[in-house]
Design a protein around this motif. Structure first.
Motif, mmCIF file in Angstrom:
data_model
loop_
_atom_site.group_PDB
_atom_site.id
_atom_site.type_symbol
_atom_site.label_atom_id
_atom_site.label_comp_id
_atom_site.label_asym_id
_atom_site.label_seq_id
_atom_site.Cartn_x
_atom_site.Cartn_y
_atom_site.Cartn_z
ATOM 1 N N GLU A 37 -4.248 25.130 25.172
ATOM 2 C CA GLU A 37 -4.601 25.667 23.864
ATOM 3 C C GLU A 37 -3.686 26.796 23.410
ATOM 4 O O GLU A 37 -3.377 26.910 22.217
ATOM 5 C CB GLU A 37 -6.054 26.152 23.865
ATOM 6 N N LYS B 208 -2.066 25.930 19.768
ATOM 7 C CA LYS B 208 -2.437 26.662 18.549
ATOM 8 C C LYS B 208 -1.215 27.246 17.842
ATOM 9 O O LYS B 208 -1.309 27.660 16.683
ATOM 10 C CB LYS B 208 -3.445 27.762 18.864
ATOM 11 N N LYS C 139 -7.210 15.944 7.085
ATOM 12 C CA LYS C 139 -6.893 16.483 8.404
ATOM 13 C C LYS C 139 -8.038 17.352 8.928
ATOM 14 O O LYS C 139 -8.456 17.224 10.087
ATOM 15 C CB LYS C 139 -5.607 17.318 8.327
ATOM 16 N N TYR C 140 -8.580 18.210 8.056
ATOM 17 C CA TYR C 140 -9.672 19.083 8.489
ATOM 18 C C TYR C 140 -10.958 18.292 8.735
ATOM 19 O O TYR C 140 -11.748 18.638 9.626
ATOM 20 C CB TYR C 140 -9.916 20.185 7.454
ATOM 21 N N TYR D 281 -0.949 14.649 18.455
ATOM 22 C CA TYR D 281 -2.080 13.984 19.093
ATOM 23 C C TYR D 281 -2.014 12.469 18.873
ATOM 24 O O TYR D 281 -2.195 11.675 19.803
ATOM 25 C CB TYR D 281 -3.401 14.505 18.523
ATOM 26 N N VAL E 156 -9.130 14.493 19.518
ATOM 27 C CA VAL E 156 -9.091 14.996 20.898
ATOM 28 C C VAL E 156 -10.135 14.278 21.746
ATOM 29 O O VAL E 156 -9.887 13.948 22.910
ATOM 30 C CB VAL E 156 -9.304 16.522 20.924
ATOM 31 N N GLU F 154 -10.743 17.068 12.106
ATOM 32 C CA GLU F 154 -10.934 18.121 13.102
ATOM 33 C C GLU F 154 -12.380 18.598 13.160
ATOM 34 O O GLU F 154 -12.708 19.499 13.929
ATOM 35 C CB GLU F 154 -10.000 19.298 12.797
ATOM 36 N N PRO G 57 -0.185 23.054 12.016
ATOM 37 C CA PRO G 57 -1.362 22.154 11.981
ATOM 38 C C PRO G 57 -1.020 20.697 11.709
ATOM 39 O O PRO G 57 -1.584 19.797 12.333
ATOM 40 C CB PRO G 57 -2.224 22.748 10.868
ATOM 41 N N ARG H 21 0.626 19.315 14.800
ATOM 42 C CA ARG H 21 -0.320 19.203 15.909
ATOM 43 C C ARG H 21 -1.115 17.901 15.793
ATOM 44 O O ARG H 21 -1.294 17.175 16.780
ATOM 45 C CB ARG H 21 -1.261 20.405 15.933
ATOM 46 N N MET H 22 -1.567 17.577 14.580
ATOM 47 C CA MET H 22 -2.296 16.325 14.385
ATOM 48 C C MET H 22 -1.401 15.127 14.699
ATOM 49 O O MET H 22 -1.805 14.183 15.385
ATOM 50 C CB MET H 22 -2.819 16.250 12.952
ATOM 51 N N MET I 189 -12.958 18.184 17.619
ATOM 52 C CA MET I 189 -11.951 17.425 16.894
ATOM 53 C C MET I 189 -12.027 15.963 17.337
ATOM 54 O O MET I 189 -11.937 15.660 18.510
ATOM 55 C CB MET I 189 -10.563 17.997 17.193
ATOM 56 N N GLU I 190 -12.177 15.048 16.384
ATOM 57 C CA GLU I 190 -12.399 13.646 16.709
ATOM 58 C C GLU I 190 -11.246 13.046 17.508
ATOM 59 O O GLU I 190 -11.457 12.296 18.454
ATOM 60 C CB GLU I 190 -12.589 12.844 15.408
#
Length: 252
Positions: free
Chosen positions: A82, A86, A202-203, A97, A4, A206, A90, A93-94, A1-2
């Protein structure tokens, strides 16, 4: 994931980075985390940026969220918890970050003496033991080393929010001394991209391929390609990774 990878680059450091060893006593911070679990029933995560390691202290809240942590604390060789992450929705979560990186950059920009006055306060959606999303209060505190001026510890606290009637997630940086909001979430691309385009973007951020995104969203690869093309045109960038990176940078 970019994102992270970006966070790891910003947050993690080795003893040799500055030539000065941080002598902050980890047991003091472990005891602090443990105290939160006992007094507030929080799930407390203490992350050590110097050793890329985390300590998770559980409580009855952990059981409500379906987290079965046998050890107290559970120790993981990463600053990313994690098993907890998880469970976060989603989209939240983004945003979490992005907000953490914004918080780090904000603290870097102010007088080091003022840093302890600030913390993160968020409302995020997390899956509970019954597989239902409910709002959880997330708080985060950063502790910088007086020895090398690097970020040494991060303490994250999770507890069930008392108000489940709220309609959306919220991400704030607050000044706990003044009781003021310093920075409020700016992550609202919805006036630019459609909800489906946001999902695709978003994906992409990731690291998923178009084929993988198609499976995740139950749509055809051609539809994914069309969404990616629309994203490029709307954001006026050359490729989808640039779209994610530039959109991401705009909000931190």
């Amino acid at each position: 994931m970019e994102i992270v990878k970006t966070l790891n680059k910003a947050l993690l450091h080795k003893k040799s980075d500055t030539g000065k060893v941080c002598l902050m006593e980890i047991e003091e911070f472990k005891n602090m985390a443990k105290t939160y679990t006992r007094t507030e029933n929080s799930v407390a995560v203490l992350s050590d940026m110097q050793h890329d390691k985390s300590y998770i202290f559980s409580s009855k809240t952990a059981l409500r969220l379906g987290l079965n942590l046998a050890d107290h604390p559970a120790v993981i060789d990463s600053i990313w918890e994690e098993e907890i992450l998880k469970k976060i929705h989603p989209d939240d979560r983004m945003k979490k970050y992005v907000h953490e990186l914004r918080f780090f950059k904000f603290l870097q920009s102010i007088d080091p003496e003022k840093r302890p006055e600030y913390s993160v306060l968020s409302k995020i959606r997390m899956n509970n033991k019954n597989g239902i999303y409910q709002f959880v209060r997330h708080r985060m505190f950063y502790f910088f080393s007086p020895y090398n001026q690097k970020l040494r510890f991060a303490l994250c606290l999770y507890d069930i929010d008392w108000d489940q009637s709220v309609v959306s997630s919220r991400f704030l940086i607050i000044n706990t001394v003044k009781g003021e909001i310093a920075i409020e979430d700016k992550l609202d691309y919805n006036n630019i991209l459609s909800p489906r385009e946001m999902e695709v973007l978003k994906y992409v951020g990731e690291g998923f391929t178009s084929k993988e995104i198609a499976v995740l969203l139950s749509i055809s690869i051609n539809t994914v390609s069309r969404h990616r093309q629309n994203i490029l045109e709307k954001l006026k960038v050359k490729n989808s990774v640039s779209a994610f990176n530039e959109t991401f940078e705009k909000f931190i």
